[in-house]
Design a protein around this motif. Structure first.
Motif, short mmCIF file in Angstrom:
data_model
loop_
_atom_site.label_atom_id
_atom_site.label_comp_id
_atom_site.label_asym_id
_atom_site.label_seq_id
_atom_site.Cartn_x
_atom_site.Cartn_y
_atom_site.Cartn_z
N ASN A 148 0.84 -1.19 0.00
CA ASN A 148 0.00 0.00 0.00
C ASN A 148 0.89 1.25 0.00
OD1 ASN A 148 -2.07 1.71 0.15
ND2 ASN A 148 -2.67 1.23 2.25
N VAL A 149 0.76 2.05 -1.04
CA VAL A 149 1.57 3.25 -1.13
C VAL A 149 0.68 4.46 -0.90
CG1 VAL A 149 3.15 4.56 -2.56
CG2 VAL A 149 3.00 2.10 -2.84
N THR A 150 0.98 5.24 0.10
CA THR A 150 0.16 6.43 0.31
C THR A 150 0.75 7.57 -0.50
OG1 THR A 150 1.46 6.76 2.29
CG2 THR A 150 -0.77 5.92 2.58
N GLU A 151 -0.13 8.47 -0.87
CA GLU A 151 0.29 9.57 -1.72
C GLU A 151 0.85 10.71 -0.89
OE1 GLU A 151 -1.55 12.08 -5.42
OE2 GLU A 151 -2.85 10.89 -4.12
N LYS A 152 2.02 11.18 -1.29
CA LYS A 152 2.60 12.31 -0.57
C LYS A 152 2.42 13.57 -1.39
CE LYS A 152 6.05 9.43 0.19
NZ LYS A 152 7.42 9.01 0.18
N VAL A 153 2.20 14.65 -0.71
CA VAL A 153 2.00 15.91 -1.43
C VAL A 153 3.35 16.58 -1.64
CG1 VAL A 153 0.88 18.13 -1.44
CG2 VAL A 153 -0.24 16.16 -0.39
N SER A 182 -7.97 20.75 -2.09
CA SER A 182 -7.77 21.59 -0.92
C SER A 182 -8.36 22.98 -1.11
CB SER A 182 -6.29 21.67 -0.56
OG SER A 182 -5.59 22.18 -1.65
N MET A 183 -8.65 23.35 -2.36
CA MET A 183 -9.34 24.62 -2.60
C MET A 183 -10.85 24.46 -2.46
SD MET A 183 -6.89 26.54 -2.99
CE MET A 183 -7.56 28.12 -3.41
N GLY A 184 -11.30 23.27 -2.11
CA GLY A 184 -12.72 23.07 -1.87
C GLY A 184 -13.49 22.54 -3.06
N ALA A 241 -8.87 22.84 -12.98
CA ALA A 241 -8.09 22.80 -11.74
C ALA A 241 -7.77 21.35 -11.38
CB ALA A 241 -8.87 23.47 -10.62
N ILE A 242 -8.75 20.47 -11.59
CA ILE A 242 -8.52 19.05 -11.29
C ILE A 242 -7.44 18.50 -12.21
CG2 ILE A 242 -9.57 16.76 -11.40
CD1 ILE A 242 -12.20 18.07 -10.55
#
Lengths: 297, 347
Positions: free
Chosen positions: A292-297, B208-210, B198-199
């Motif tokens: 399971n790889v979580t997404e990092k921002v 995060s911009m809603g 935007a998507i």
């Protein structure tokens, strides 16, 4: 359904599953390294069967020689596809690389129609595989015994290369972290080429055995097995070689068994794999053996 | 609101209408067919462009949604007599046997059915990304095709439907084309269109911009499927026959080629490339036949045309990723800007 008939289907399921497994390994290896669905993989698989056909019928090669030639040429084709269609796009958005992959797949298919012709051809099956064993009331063609064995041998060799050799270590490093591997002095481009080569050679082995089992050659032959093998790779957890084999067996087996137990659904056979895929993606998107790889921002 | 810009737009539409009327009166049947085909491919290209280009959802199931629209409309427009001729293996389901409605409602119903199917199928998979989404939608296309091949009493299975009334004409097609183009432009200017883009640019930032990712993705997919269904309905009534094999992945590939060639995300690019691709697909048919070079004759190689088109797609994506237009549009401002620069150069 009697016990004998069940065994009959079981043997067919194992053979089909091994074929899917072999092709799925190619998808999973490429995906593990490049995060790319190599749409052309199924077509590379198809080219192998045609190389066999022309090697045996046109150049009169002995069967064994033709097998070696087919495996080597197919490997070379895989490397060429990578170099021409994927390497120039290494830093492009993923959508471009995928379109390029679809384009490569279509180019190979259409070129094959032009070069090999659209008329079906008969795969040259050696005398050896024409034998059918009868055990009780079930009859098993010799290919059904050999296909799983060859798949197993190929898998052992592959796992040895990936886990024990220096190249294999480099492959694992590249798939873990592309940039870090480069910083450690690994020639990433070479490793990617080798990966494509190995994956395509395995596809060639799969293609030759596919030809023995289903000897009707058409240029679009690779399309469905290719897609299904990809699905098998996703089921097993993409990027994971053992997962691809597991997924291949699961898919091949369940495809045969569904037809065996519910003959009225035979027409829906090609849809079944996709339904399974969507179910897996929904409930266990990382596949059976995937991490399971979580997404990092 | 009759300001200058709107007047110019109305004028443009009228000019297009007059040009089309002249073409309609002067062209032969074969050329008219190509003109219609070009219009249909514009609608299809724009609908895929909405999903792939605006919203960045890589969908490969377009042919399946076209098939839904084509079949739904065909079953509504065919006369009961024609249906009983077609369904000789198994009789048609009773509730469709005696329906016969006009073309326009049939197109709309075709589009709506395709949109419903698209929404229902897409809802569970829209959280998938990139290549997973592509493969899942590709799967949908295949599933729809396989289902249509097997539901004998609804779609006549692999035999397909023959003898559809040939309702599609320049008027219908190009009215729908103009409506589609206007819709796409105004959709993109709306808050929905901005959210779609935007998507596409960054899903996480958009969220995060809603922006409700699921809602907007589903909306884009549903609208795209609607227009795919409309395009399918038009195509069915242009061809006169439909069968499940028509809606293979090849069909999606052609539309994808149009979108990529025109520039992913550009409306005017899609329009131009749809026209170019349709005309050249017909014009290049000579490649499949024998070619006389004057000094030598190349024997006919069927399939050469598609080789060329796959090569074209590869070359565009490898060396010219922007396509014809990139993400630009030929709008009034765009033209004015170009004219200004041109004048400056002259001076």
């Amino acid at each position: 359904m009697s016990y004998e008939i069940f065994l009959q289907h079981l043997s067919n399921g194992i053979a089909l599953g091994s074929l899917y497994a072999l092709i799925a390994i190619g998808y999973t290896m490429v995906y593990g390294i490049l995060r790319l669905i190599n749409f052309a993989h199924g077509d590379i698989f198809m080219v192998a069967t045609y190389v066999m056909f022309y090697g045996v019928t046109m150049f009169f090669m002995p069967w064994g020689v033709a097998v070696v030639v087919a495996i080597l040429l197919t490997g070379a084709l895989g490397i060429t596809v990578e170099r021409l269609a994927y390497r120039p796009l290494r830093n492009s958005p993923r959508i471009s690389v995928m379109i390029s992959a679809i384009g490569a797949s279509y180019l190979i298919e259409n070129l094959s129609i032009v070069i090999f012709g659209g008329r079906p051809k008969a795969f040259p099956i050696p005398e050896f595989f024409n034998h059918v064993s009868h055990i009780g009331s079930i009859s098993i063609p010799r290919a059904n015994f050999f296909i799983p064995v060859i798949t197993f041998v190929a898998l052992v060799i592959l796992l040895y290369i990936v886990n024990k050799t220096k190249t294999g270590m480099a492959m694992r490093a590249v798939s873990k972290d592309y940039e870090a591997a480069r910083l450690m002095g690994i020639n990433v481009d070479n490793i990617i080429s080798i990966t494509f080569g190995i994956g395509s050679m395995l596809a060639a082995v799969g293609g030759i055995m596919w030809g023995i089992k289903y000897p009707n050659l058409i240029p679009l032959l690779g399309l469905m097995p290719g897609l299904k093998a990809f699905i098998a790779a996703v089921i097993g957890g993409i990027g994971n070689i053992k997962g691809a084999v597991l997924g291949g067996f699961l898919l091949g087996m369940s495809e045969i068994m569904i037809i065996a137990f519910l003959p009225s659904l035979t027409g829906y056979r090609d849809a079944f794999a996709f339904i399974l895929l969507i179910a897996i993606l929904l409930f266990k998107p990382d596949g059976l053996l995937g991490k399971n790889v979580t997404e990092k921002v | 609101m009759l300001n200058k810009n709107n007047l110019i737009k109305i004028g443009l539409i009228m000019v297009t209408g007059i040009v089309l009327a002249i073409l309609n009166a002067t062209l032969g049947r074969y050329q008219l067919r190509i003109l219609n085909l070009a219009g249909i491919y514009i609608v299809l290209g724009l609908s895929l462009n909405l999903i792939n280009g605006f919203t960045g959802l890589f969908s490969l199931g377009h042919a399946g949604f076209m098939a839904v629209g084509a079949y739904a409309s065909a079953l509504l427009t065919m006369s009961p007599a024609q249906k009983s001729v077609n369904f000789f293996v198994k009789p048609i389901v009773p509730f469709l046997a005696n329906i016969e409605i006009g073309f326009l409602p049939a197109i709309i119903i075709g589009g709506v059915v395709a949109a419903i199917v698209g929404a229902v199928l897409a809802a569970p998979i829209l959280r998938l990304k990139d290549d997973y989404l592509a493969i899942a939608t590709l799967g949908f296309g295949e599933i729809i095709r396989v289902v249509f091949t097997n539901t004998q009493s609804l779609t006549n299975g692999a035999l397909g439907l023959k003898g559809l009334p040939s309702y599609t004409n320049t008027g219908y097609t190009w009215t729908i084309v103009i409506i589609t183009i206007a819709f796409m432009f105004s959709l993109r200017r709306s808050s929905y269109g901005k959210a779609f883009m935007a998507i596409r640019e960054d899903e996480i930032a958009a969220e995060s911009m809603g922006i409700d990712l699921f809602k907007h993705k589903l909306l884009a997919f549903t609208i795209g499927s609607f227009f795919a269904g409309v395009g399918g309905a038009l195509l069915a009534h242009l061809m006169g026959t439909i069968d499940p094999l028509m809606f293979r992945f090849l069909m999606t590939f052609n539309i994808l080629l149009i979108v990529v060639l025109g520039g992913i995300g550009s409306i005017s690019g899609t329009i131009i490339s749809a026209i170019i691709v349709t005309i050249s697909m017909e014009w290049l048919r000579f490649l499949d036949g024998p070619i006389d070079l004057g000094f030598a004759v190349i024997h006919s190689v069927p399939g050469m045309r598609m080789v060329l088109f796959s090569l074209l797609l590869m070359i565009v994506i490898l060396y010219y990723q922007h396509g014809l237009m990139g993400q630009d549009e030929i709008t009034l401002e765009f033209v004015k800007e170009k004219l200004k620069r041109f004048k400056k150069k002259e001076a």
